[in-house]
Design an enzyme around this catalytic site. Structure first.
Site, short mmCIF file in Angstrom:
data_model
loop_
_atom_site.label_atom_id
_atom_site.label_comp_id
_atom_site.label_asym_id
_atom_site.label_seq_id
_atom_site.Cartn_x
_atom_site.Cartn_y
_atom_site.Cartn_z
N HIS A 194 79.68 59.14 47.25
CA HIS A 194 78.41 58.67 47.80
C HIS A 194 78.27 57.15 47.70
CE1 HIS A 194 76.61 59.18 43.64
NE2 HIS A 194 75.90 58.13 44.03
N SER A 233 76.37 55.32 38.97
CA SER A 233 77.24 56.11 39.85
C SER A 233 78.58 55.44 39.95
CB SER A 233 76.63 56.22 41.23
OG SER A 233 75.77 57.30 41.26
N ASP A 249 82.72 64.30 43.69
CA ASP A 249 82.08 63.10 44.24
C ASP A 249 82.90 61.83 43.93
OD1 ASP A 249 80.35 61.16 45.15
OD2 ASP A 249 78.57 61.99 44.18
N1 ARG Z 1 71.52 61.88 42.66
C1 ARG Z 1 72.63 60.98 42.83
C2 ARG Z 1 72.09 59.55 42.73
O1 ARG Z 1 71.01 59.34 42.35
C3 ARG Z 1 73.41 61.23 44.06
C4 ARG Z 1 72.75 60.81 45.33
C5 ARG Z 1 73.56 61.01 46.57
N2 ARG Z 1 73.55 62.38 47.04
C6 ARG Z 1 72.56 62.97 47.78
N3 ARG Z 1 72.70 64.22 48.11
N4 ARG Z 1 71.49 62.34 48.21
O2 ARG Z 1 72.39 58.62 43.36
N1 GLU Z 2 73.56 59.13 41.59
C1 GLU Z 2 73.10 58.00 40.84
C2 GLU Z 2 73.64 56.68 41.40
O1 GLU Z 2 73.91 56.58 42.57
C3 GLU Z 2 73.46 58.17 39.44
C4 GLU Z 2 72.62 59.22 38.91
C5 GLU Z 2 71.51 58.67 38.07
O2 GLU Z 2 70.50 58.20 38.58
O3 GLU Z 2 71.73 58.76 36.87
O4 GLU Z 2 73.72 55.69 40.72
#
Ligand code: ARG
Ligand code: GLU
Length: 726
Positions: free
Chosen positions: A85, A652, A221
């Site tokens: 991502h 991330s 991921d």
């Molecule tokens: N929760 C993760 C973060 O905060 C992954 C986000 C990307 N994936 C998604 N399905 N939106 O960034």
């Molecule tokens: N998915 C998050 C990011 O893009 C990391 C997850 C979190 O917020 O801890 O940094």
């Protein structure tokens, strides 16, 4: 019996003291503050193996990826590992109907086929310096926060000129502990970074939004990039002459996996946290702000989902937007719920009361006596103003595409006024040429449905004294017929379709600007912005300034009033170390989360043809034949694991590192139940989620057949679990 109970409770207390997962620590101070604890938790390396300016250390492998994510170097040839991502935009930019890299994945079979990523940067940290004295020079406690900031800024500019650095290095200064300390970061930014490989979305984004923030998780991921440098190993813009970067250090990768209780560390660039708010500060987030934002996004997402389910094209058009709206939405829901579940407000209140008690008892702390009550008062005065800002941002800006078009036009005007008519005409023509692309992912009838629905929520929900007068007048005129108002707004505006944009942009400036200024969408957003600036921010700004000043003093006093506690600074997108251990938890009564998932779970979730849960044929075959090579564990393919490392957005792509300094996983998410760790870390439910390093290797090697990349890496067996290579 009694003694046994005592011993058990003593051990539990000891465990909690020793294995505190909370904290995002400055690498500079690990030796003083953390090394002992880290070792007691099982770490085998020294603090100076993690951060040193005299020799190669782990920090030389940690790279800020594109300014937002983290990545790490995993070979002597600058191979860079980050999340799928995080690489998404670059993968997408190379995706076409013929070469559908998002759908099918991409693997460069040699370096010549690696794909340049325009605009992508990779930043390494050379060293960190405490520059608090230099930055605070000439300021005092009694200044307003805004006055103080003017002096800081000047001091920082001076400092940047003065500080010792090489020609290829940059310096930036960041505030820590709410403005009480300042550190300079001397960095090197590489500008030629190329895409090396990525699994298909059905692996890299497996489970998509349904599984986002969720444990148990089965997402691979990850994606691979490479840093290129000039022949002196220094940064250079993209050039065919550039060569793979030779790092001072790269992370070996452990093939031995993790077990419950193992020491883990996450090293990366966490974005933003607010861990030292008073009870009222946390309360406003979880009880006032989050519900407003969630309510508006609930409706936007419901409408999108309804249309995406029945039409494939809509699904494609809106999937990125859906993902981005739902990411924060889901986090906020988890955050509010987590604070409630762990009695976070009660804990904050206890902390505030203890602070007050100690302050009252000590004459030295007289200047701190009113901090909490002053903060309370300012927060309360700010509440409705700040909610109104949320209503407007969520209602009319973040979730509405019309706003992007307005913003583009506004930028054109700035170009005309600031530069030249020629630059203006060029940009205007470009906007017309790209108008179809601009509207490619916009479906006006869906947009209208969202606008109308959010408009109604905003008009009904916002403090009536803070309703934008323009909207209030329109509502009177339309007798609150939200539908009719929305229909007229869209049909009478030239901002809503590629054709109307081309008609508008065919005009020369005098006619163009006249048309723009009488456009109903233009007027709507101009009036909105004017009111936000002069009706809200003029008051809110002062209160925010007071709060910033009080929070600075509060932070300083917390450190004096609780000398027995260790304080880590809030995240601010700078390099930090978090550490914890592999451990499961109980999210709810009667439920227990284990620490590890396996490929078997992918097959359990498999829904043929589904856009979130489809599984590629080849992966199914590998699963059926258990063809896992050297990457399996007891005949199973490990996939992801959780641990109590304190992380946030920006982490991330951060490496999860074992006791010896080897890579064991790739951080990509947190568990939903514990997303309140940004404002109130609680080890009972806060966990970060990592892809198991062995799954990455398995996908690269067995799924993609990119063994040449594996050959570049250094695979190790720190636990001596060597097995025969199949
Ligand atoms: N929760 C993760 C973060 O905060 C992954 C986000 C990307 N994936 C998604 N399905 N939106 O960034
Ligand atoms: N998915 C998050 C990011 O893009 C990391 C997850 C979190 O917020 O801890 O940094």
């Amino acid at each position: 019996m009694k003694n046994k109970l005592l011993l058990i409770s003593f051990l539990i207390i000891l465990k909690n003291v020793l294995f505190a997962g909370e904290g995002m620590w400055l690498p500079l101070f690990l030796k003083q503050l953390n090394e002992k604890e880290m070792k007691s938790m099982g770490m085998k390396i020294k603090a100076e193996d993690i951060y040193s300016i005299n020799k190669g250390s782990l920090k030389d492998a940690i790279v800020h990826f594109g300014g937002g994510c983290t990545s790490e170097i995993i070979s002597s040839q600058g191979l860079l590992l980050t999340n799928h991502h995080c690489g998404y935009g670059y993968i997408q930019s190379y995706t076409t109907v013929q070469n559908n890299y998002l759908r099918d994945g991409f693997w460069a079979s040699n370096k010549g086929l690696e794909l340049p990523c325009s605009g992508l940067t990779a930043t390494l940290i050379s060293r960190i310096e405490d520059v608090t004295k230099d930055v605070l020079m000439g300021t005092d406690e009694n200044m307003k926060d805004s006055e103080r900031r003017i002096i800081f800024d000047k001091n920082i500019v001076d400092l940047q000129k003065r500080i010792k650095k090489e020609a290829h290095e940059d310096v930036f200064v960041r505030s820590f502990y709410n403005g009480n300390q300042f550190f300079a970061f001397i960095t090197v930014t590489y500008k030629d970074v190329r895409l090396v490989g990525t699994p298909p979305e059905s692996i890299g984004k497996f489970g998509a939004d349904t599984d986002n923030w969720v444990w148990p998780r089965h997402t691979g991921d990850f994606s691979l990039f490479r840093i290129y440098a000039n022949k002196d190993n220094l940064p250079s813009e993209y050039s065919v002459e550039n060569v793979p970067y030779t790092p001072k250090h790269f992370l070996p990768i452990s093939l031995d996996g993790v077990s419950e209780g193992d020491f883990t560390m996450v090293f990366g660039f966490p974005g933003r946290t607010n861990e030292y708010l008073t009870k009222e500060g946390v309360r406003q987030i979880v009880e006032e702000q989050n519900p407003v934002r969630i309510e508006l996004r609930d409706e936007a997402l419901k409408i999108l989902d309804k249309h995406m389910r029945v039409d494939v094209n809509t699904k494609i058009q809106y999937s990125a937007k859906y993902a981005s709206i739902s990411n924060a939405w889901k986090k906020w829901i988890g955050e509010s719920q987590g604070v409630k579940q762990t009695k976070g407000l009660e804990k904050k209140e206890k902390m505030d009361l203890e602070f007050q008690k100690r302050v009252e008892a000590n004459p030295l702390f007289i200047p701190y006596r009113n901090i909490i009550s002053d903060l309370d008062k300012n927060y309360k005065d700010l509440q409705n103003l700040s909610l109104a800002k949320d209503y407007y941002a969520e209602g009319f800006q973040r979730n509405i595409d019309l706003y992007n078009c307005y913003a583009r036009i506004k930028k054109l005007i700035a170009t005309y006024e600031g530069k030249s008519e020629k630059a203006f005409n060029d940009q205007k023509n470009e906007m017309s040429t790209n108008a179809d692309a601009f509207f490619k992912d916009v479906n006006t009838s869906i947009e209208k449905e969202i606008f109308k629905t959010l408009l109604e929520i905003v008009v009904k929900g916002v403090d009536q004294a803070l309703l934008v007068p323009h909207i209030s007048e329109k509502m009177k005129l339309y007798k609150r017929d939200y539908n009719q108002f929305t229909n007229d707004l869209y049909s009478q505006s030239l901002f809503t379709s590629p054709d109307s944009i081309r008609i508008l942009n065919a005009l020369s400036y005098p006619q163009w600007i006249a048309k723009v200024k009488s456009d109903p969408v233009w007027m709507f957003y101009e009036e909105l912005n004017y009111f936000i600036t002069y009706g809200i921010q003029s008051t809110a700004g002062n209160l925010e300034d007071n709060i910033a000043g009080l929070r600075k003093l509060h932070m300083k006093s917390l450190m004096e009033v609780f000398p027995e506690k260790r304080f880590y600074p809030d995240a601010n997108s700078t390099l930090r170390v978090s550490y914890g251990q592999v451990e499961g938890f109980s999210p709810k009564d009667g439920m227990c989360y284990k620490t590890q998932t396996y490929l078997d779970g992918v097959m359990e979730k498999y829904v043929p043809g589904d856009y979130e849960f489809d599984v590629p044929t080849k992966l199914r075959r590998l699963y059926e034949s258990k063809d896992y090579g050297q990457y399996s564990e007891d005949g199973k393919m490990p996939l992801a694991f959780i641990a109590s490392n304190h992380t946030t957005g920006g982490n991330s792509g951060s490496p999860a590192i074992d006791a010896h300094g080897n890579l064991i996983g790739l951080n990509f998410d947190r568990v939903w139940e514990g997303t309140m760790s940004d404002i109130n870390y609680d080890r009972s439910i806060c966990r970060n989620i990592m892809v198991d390093a062995r799954y990455l290797l398995f996908i690269i090697d067995k799924y993609a057949g990119a063994g040449h990349l594996i050959n570049e890496m250094k695979l190790v067996h720190p636990k001596g679990k060597k097995k025969k290579k199949k």
